[in-house]
Design a protein around this motif. Structure first.
Motif, mmCIF file in Angstrom:
data_model
loop_
_atom_site.group_PDB
_atom_site.id
_atom_site.type_symbol
_atom_site.label_atom_id
_atom_site.label_comp_id
_atom_site.label_asym_id
_atom_site.label_seq_id
_atom_site.Cartn_x
_atom_site.Cartn_y
_atom_site.Cartn_z
ATOM 1 N N ARG A 102 -20.440 -0.349 4.206
ATOM 2 C CA ARG A 102 -19.017 -0.638 3.989
ATOM 3 C C ARG A 102 -18.488 0.081 2.748
ATOM 4 O O ARG A 102 -17.403 0.648 2.767
ATOM 5 C CB ARG A 102 -18.800 -2.140 3.806
ATOM 6 N N LYS A 311 -19.386 -18.734 15.930
ATOM 7 C CA LYS A 311 -19.182 -18.590 14.484
ATOM 8 C C LYS A 311 -18.600 -19.887 13.953
ATOM 9 O O LYS A 311 -17.530 -20.281 14.425
ATOM 10 C CB LYS A 311 -18.228 -17.445 14.187
ATOM 11 N N GLU A 317 -18.617 -9.971 13.854
ATOM 12 C CA GLU A 317 -19.321 -8.686 13.840
ATOM 13 C C GLU A 317 -20.811 -8.944 13.652
ATOM 14 O O GLU A 317 -21.197 -10.001 13.152
ATOM 15 C CB GLU A 317 -18.803 -7.801 12.692
HETATM 16 P P1 XMP Z 1 -16.763 -11.702 10.788
HETATM 17 O O1 XMP Z 1 -17.749 -10.686 11.277
HETATM 18 O O2 XMP Z 1 -16.773 -11.842 9.291
HETATM 19 O O3 XMP Z 1 -15.339 -11.087 11.149
HETATM 20 O O4 XMP Z 1 -16.857 -13.006 11.512
HETATM 21 C C1 XMP Z 1 -14.116 -11.776 11.034
HETATM 22 C C2 XMP Z 1 -13.012 -10.771 11.338
HETATM 23 O O5 XMP Z 1 -12.991 -9.769 10.305
HETATM 24 C C3 XMP Z 1 -13.252 -8.491 10.845
HETATM 25 N N1 XMP Z 1 -14.106 -7.787 9.896
HETATM 26 C C4 XMP Z 1 -13.698 -6.809 9.097
HETATM 27 N N2 XMP Z 1 -12.490 -6.229 8.975
HETATM 28 N N3 XMP Z 1 -13.369 -4.801 7.307
HETATM 29 C C5 XMP Z 1 -12.328 -5.220 8.070
HETATM 30 O O6 XMP Z 1 -11.247 -4.657 7.932
HETATM 31 C C6 XMP Z 1 -14.619 -5.342 7.374
HETATM 32 O O7 XMP Z 1 -15.524 -4.946 6.657
HETATM 33 C C7 XMP Z 1 -14.771 -6.407 8.329
HETATM 34 N N4 XMP Z 1 -15.832 -7.184 8.671
HETATM 35 C C8 XMP Z 1 -15.398 -8.022 9.657
HETATM 36 C C9 XMP Z 1 -13.904 -8.733 12.190
HETATM 37 O O8 XMP Z 1 -13.695 -7.636 13.083
HETATM 38 C C10 XMP Z 1 -13.231 -10.009 12.639
HETATM 39 O O9 XMP Z 1 -11.970 -9.747 13.225
#
Ligand code: XMP
Length: 319
Positions: A102, A311, A317
């Motif tokens: 990232r 979740k 993700e």
């Molecule tokens: P997770 O994986 O944390 O994702 O359950 C929750 C929402 O956030 C998005 N996501 C990201 N969006 N940068 C972003 O702009 C990132 O590093 C990132 N990581 C997760 C994911 O697609 C979901 O909608």
């Protein structure tokens, strides 16, 4: 009374007043927020706007061409497309850690944007698609992933040495309001209502080291899944759907022989706020079709799995 066309008129007047005859630069990602800013600024200041679109090589199938077709060809907006795939692949070679990936992806975006902005010596303003929830989130100084999300190209993502003044016409709006504005500005409904896509793109959907051949396989599998979701009228019944590339080889039979090819996981979730989510109970026949199509049409993929993790504890993700 809140009304999209009033807001647009007010924003246009405010932007014109603010930037006068100066040149403005905008990082266009193809996502809803930056797209709405592009359309709004184009209407407000036309030729004074230059967009920079960075093709990271981590976008979905044909996404770069679609962004160019819509904004440059169709709307007549000045868009500089930077083909940065090779740079991204080089920078990511050998990197396995998700947060490290990232950082690299976000950092390279800032570097590339900075280089392009440096060439536009007349630009005095940087436009950003910051929306109200981004403002709150930054103010709350959250840690971890939420912070990194913003460091990618939302609030706080601008290079500090850039000496550009900020113009953020969506700063007081919520996402649903931004969508209404976008529709009113003539952006296609499909684009406005597209599932969210993470800033690091396929970089966090290829587990471990990112490689171009993996990204190419993943793009094909993902495109089949999304196409079928639309065809079966399921796309808008789920909140987010995508494929994930697993760099492990699993056995399959082909004719008389065995072959060892990669695995793809399919993920679809239903959620209100993305903080909690349930896996979408897609019809078995539909999943069967996805699996067959991916295995038949994407050489290099021999197995498809469906992610049935909620979740929490799993995130949406895989990285
Ligand atoms: P997770 O994986 O944390 O994702 O359950 C929750 C929402 O956030 C998005 N996501 C990201 N969006 N940068 C972003 O702009 C990132 O590093 C990132 N990581 C997760 C994911 O697609 C979901 O909608």
């Amino acid at each position: 009374l809140w009304n999209a066309s009033n807001i647009i008129e007010d924003s246009i007047a405010a932007v014109r007043e603010k930037v006068g005859s100066d040149q403005v630069i905008l990082g266009l990602s193809g996502g809803v927020d930056s797209s709405v800013v592009a359309a709004l600024l184009h209407r407000a200041i036309g030729e004074q706007l230059t967009c920079v679109f960075v093709d990271t090589g981590l976008l979905r199938l044909h996404e770069g061409d679609q962004v160019m077709a819509m904004f440059a060809q169709h709307m007549g907006i000045k868009v500089i497309r930077v083909d940065a795939e090779a740079r991204y692949m080089t920078a990511l070679a050998g990197v396995n850690d998700p947060e490290q990936k990232r950082k690299i992806i976000g950092g390279l975006f800032v570097d590339i944007f900075d280089e392009e902005a440096g060439k536009l010596t007349d630009a005095k303003w940087l436009a950003q698609g910051t929306i109200y929830p981004d403002v709150i989130e930054s103010a709350g100084a959250k840690s971890g992933k939420a912070h990194l999300i913003k460091s990618h190209h939302n609030v706080g993502g601008l290079p500090e040495n850039m000496k550009l003044k900020l113009v953020e016409p969506l700063r007081e709006l919520f996402k649903d309001e931004v969508r209404k504005l976008g529709l009113e500005l003539g952006l296609p409904a499909d684009m406005i209502h597209r599932h969210p896509f993470p800033g690091p793109g396929l970089g966090v959907r290829i587990l471990g080291e990112v490689k171009k051949p993996y990204a190419d396989l993943l793009r094909q599998a993902d495109a089949i899944f999304i196409e079928e979701l639309y065809r079966h009228d399921l796309y808008h019944k789920v909140s987010q759907a995508f494929a994930v590339f697993l760099p492990v080889k699993s056995v399959g039979v082909m004719g008389d022989g065995r072959k060892y090819d990669y695995v793809v996981a399919i993920r679809a979730v239903e959620t209100i706020d993305f903080m909690t989510a349930r896996w979408a109970h897609l019809p078995y026949d539909f999943l069967d079709l996805i699996s067959r199509r991916i295995i038949n049409e994407v050489p290099g993929i021999s197995r498809v799995t469906y992610d049935i993790s909620g979740k929490p504890p799993a995130t949406i993700e895989w990285e």
